[in-house]
Design a protein around this motif. Structure first.
Motif, PDB file in Angstrom:
ATOM      1  N   PRO A 174       0.767  -0.926   0.151  1.00  0.00           N
ATOM      2  CA  PRO A 174       0.058  -0.038   0.399  1.00  0.00           C
ATOM      3  C   PRO A 174       1.171   1.538  -0.265  1.00  0.00           C
ATOM      4  O   PRO A 174       1.975   1.173   0.406  1.00  0.00           O
ATOM      5  N   ILE A 176       1.371   4.283   1.314  1.00  0.00           N
ATOM      6  CA  ILE A 176       1.178   5.543   2.719  1.00  0.00           C
ATOM      7  C   ILE A 176       1.577   6.865   2.249  1.00  0.00           C
ATOM      8  O   ILE A 176       2.625   7.694   2.387  1.00  0.00           O
ATOM      9  N   GLU A 178       0.184  10.354   2.609  1.00  0.00           N
ATOM     10  CA  GLU A 178      -0.308  11.304   3.912  1.00  0.00           C
ATOM     11  C   GLU A 178      -0.798  10.389   5.573  1.00  0.00           C
ATOM     12  O   GLU A 178      -1.779  10.763   5.767  1.00  0.00           O
ATOM     13  N   ALA A 179       0.474   9.828   5.641  1.00  0.00           N
ATOM     14  CA  ALA A 179      -0.353   9.584   6.746  1.00  0.00           C
ATOM     15  C   ALA A 179      -0.176  11.036   8.077  1.00  0.00           C
ATOM     16  O   ALA A 179       0.263  11.426   7.276  1.00  0.00           O
ATOM     17  N   GLN A 258      -4.072   0.751  13.002  1.00  0.00           N
ATOM     18  CA  GLN A 258      -3.056   1.111  11.813  1.00  0.00           C
ATOM     19  C   GLN A 258      -2.745   2.266  11.752  1.00  0.00           C
ATOM     20  O   GLN A 258      -1.572   2.402  10.659  1.00  0.00           O
ATOM     21  N   ASP A 259      -2.856   3.634  11.547  1.00  0.00           N
ATOM     22  CA  ASP A 259      -3.068   4.333  11.375  1.00  0.00           C
ATOM     23  C   ASP A 259      -1.574   5.551  12.223  1.00  0.00           C
ATOM     24  O   ASP A 259      -0.796   5.691  11.558  1.00  0.00           O
ATOM     25  N   ASP A 262       0.873   3.541  10.657  1.00  0.00           N
ATOM     26  CA  ASP A 262       1.189   3.642   9.100  1.00  0.00           C
ATOM     27  C   ASP A 262       1.948   5.283   9.560  1.00  0.00           C
ATOM     28  O   ASP A 262       3.189   5.173   8.654  1.00  0.00           O
ATOM     29  N   ALA A 266       5.974   5.977   8.126  1.00  0.00           N
ATOM     30  CA  ALA A 266       6.468   7.035   8.244  1.00  0.00           C
ATOM     31  C   ALA A 266       6.789   8.357   8.606  1.00  0.00           C
ATOM     32  O   ALA A 266       7.838   8.594   7.715  1.00  0.00           O
ATOM     33  N   ARG A 286       4.735  -2.743   3.998  1.00  0.00           N
ATOM     34  CA  ARG A 286       4.085  -1.315   4.165  1.00  0.00           C
ATOM     35  C   ARG A 286       5.028  -0.617   4.407  1.00  0.00           C
ATOM     36  O   ARG A 286       4.947   0.908   4.759  1.00  0.00           O
ATOM     37  N   ALA A 290       5.310   3.131   2.463  1.00  0.00           N
ATOM     38  CA  ALA A 290       5.370   4.573   3.434  1.00  0.00           C
ATOM     39  C   ALA A 290       6.724   5.616   3.182  1.00  0.00           C
ATOM     40  O   ALA A 290       6.609   6.746   3.777  1.00  0.00           O
ATOM     41  N   GLN A 341       9.808   3.794  -2.088  1.00  0.00           N
ATOM     42  CA  GLN A 341       8.055   4.135  -2.194  1.00  0.00           C
ATOM     43  C   GLN A 341       8.498   3.810  -3.578  1.00  0.00           C
ATOM     44  O   GLN A 341       7.154   3.227  -3.871  1.00  0.00           O
TER      45      GLN A 341
END
Length: 385
Positions: A174, A176, A178-179, A258-259, A262, A266, A286, A290, A341
């Motif tokens: 995925p 990421i 805009e963490a 999870q937020d 992430d 990041a 993942r 990020a 990334q």
């Protein structure tokens, strides 16, 4: 052609645990979108009383609560249910579940086995366990209509060991972009202000090695260690002992938000990844999704993911040197993370799901490679490093 597809051998969905569960959720929900009926077998406690999730049918069944028998017992009960409630095809996850393949074959359910990594190399298994996993690999080759490998290194292993074909289906990464870095306040850090480890506490994930190397370093930024493990009290104690007295090391335990996770990826100065036997690892994907600047244990699976932008370690002294180097050039690490990334774009769940769909169609039409019935190990000395 719409198919009914069973996904067997994991804890089920929603994905709360590891790579298999993530794959089942990400692939399963996409197969539903493509018009297929997906049945996921779940363990008791994972999705109690739920009969549907993201369009997937859930069948929740019990398991023996034992490190050695939990997976096998649940898969056995699931296989028995599947025989009585057949689907067009089945995806079996984990070669360790091979003893139940004859049951599916007797019911004429075409099955592909996702063989996972080199489980027999995990030190948590004694001689009997390692022999079992080696035998299960052979049985998977002999009894599966197709084999799924999630890394080229795993595919190469089955070619070298058994001369057996595999279908290469990795995991998705995925992106990421805009963490919510404000979440970092919850653990008292700020962006680019810490090094990060995310792993279950198992020897093959080398958390102990990473902590040892970091403690020996002159790094000024803290090391956040996210993770724990059932049945691993002794190993957890070793990690705690190594970090005892060093205020720079913070053991956070499991992080289920999870937020927040992430944001931790990041915002890290570096992400230290010690996994060594499991093929393509979702945590590493993942992390690079990020833009985390990854420093990984030096094995073929990790080199395959990180490529020329990877930085690798094999000993505590390497960890010490690399975290110190990162702190001396933070802008360079940010730039390296952005390049990684870009590599994450090569790992696309939509592409992976289409691969599973094509394999399911091939299985249903009896076009898959088929079992290698007389398979035996060609060279017991072959290893992946």
């Amino acid at each position: 052609m719409a198919l009914s597809v069973a996904m067997v051998g994991t804890r089920g969905v929603p994905a709360r645990y590891g790579g298999f569960e993530t794959a089942v959720e990400e692939v399963g929900r996409r197969l539903v979108d493509y018009g297929h009926h997906i049945r996921v077998y779940c363990r008791s406690g994972n999705a109690e009383n739920a009969r549907e999730y993201l369009g997937m049918e859930l069948v929740t069944l019990p398991a023996l609560r034992s490190r050695t028998l939990e997976t096998l017992s649940h898969t056995g009960i699931s296989a028995a249910h599947l025989v009585l409630h057949r689907t067009d095809v089945a995806f079996m996850f984990n070669a360790a579940n091979a003893p139940w393949l004859p049951l599916l074959r007797a019911a004429r359910v075409p099955v592909a086995t996702h063989v996972d990594g080199l489980e027999w190399r995990r030190s948590k298994w004694g001689p009997t366990g390692r022999r079992y996993y080696r035998a299960a690999e052979t049985a998977s080759v002999r009894l599966s209509d197709a084999l799924i490998a999630d890394a080229q290194g795993i595919s190469d292993y089955y070619t070298s060991e058994f001369n057996a074909p595999t279908t290469l289906l990795t995991y998705g990464a995925p992106i990421i972009a805009e963490a919510d870095l404000r979440k970092l306040r919850e653990v008292g850090v700020h962006p680019r202000g810490y090094h990060l480890v995310v792993a279950r506490f198992e020897p093959e994930n080398h958390v102990e090695l990473i902590v040892e190397g970091y403690v020996k370093s002159k790094a000024t930024l803290p090391l956040l260690v996210v993770g724990s493990a059932p049945y691993a009290d002794e190993y957890t104690a070793k990690i705690s002992a190594l970090s005892d007295g060093d205020p720079r090391v913070r053991l956070l335990g499991g992080v289920w938000d999870q937020d927040l996770l992430d944001a931790l990826y990041a915002g890290s100065m570096t992400y230290l990844h010690g996994h060594s036997v499991g093929g393509t690892n979702p945590s590493l994907l993942r992390a690079i999704g990020a833009a985390a600047p990854a420093i990984a244990f030096d094995v073929t699976f990790n080199r395959e993911v990180l490529g020329v932008d990877g930085v690798f370690f094999a000993a505590p002294s390497d960890v010490a040197r690399l975290v110190e180097r990162a702190e001396s050039d933070p802008d360079g690490e940010v730039f390296r993370g952005k390049r990684l990334q870009g590599r994450a774009g090569d790992y696309d769940w939509d592409v992976v799901a289409r691969g599973y769909e094509q394999l399911a169609l091939d299985l249903a039409a009896r076009r898959a490679a088929g079992p290698v019935r007389r398979a035996r190990r060609l060279d017991a000395g072959v290893t992946v490093s």
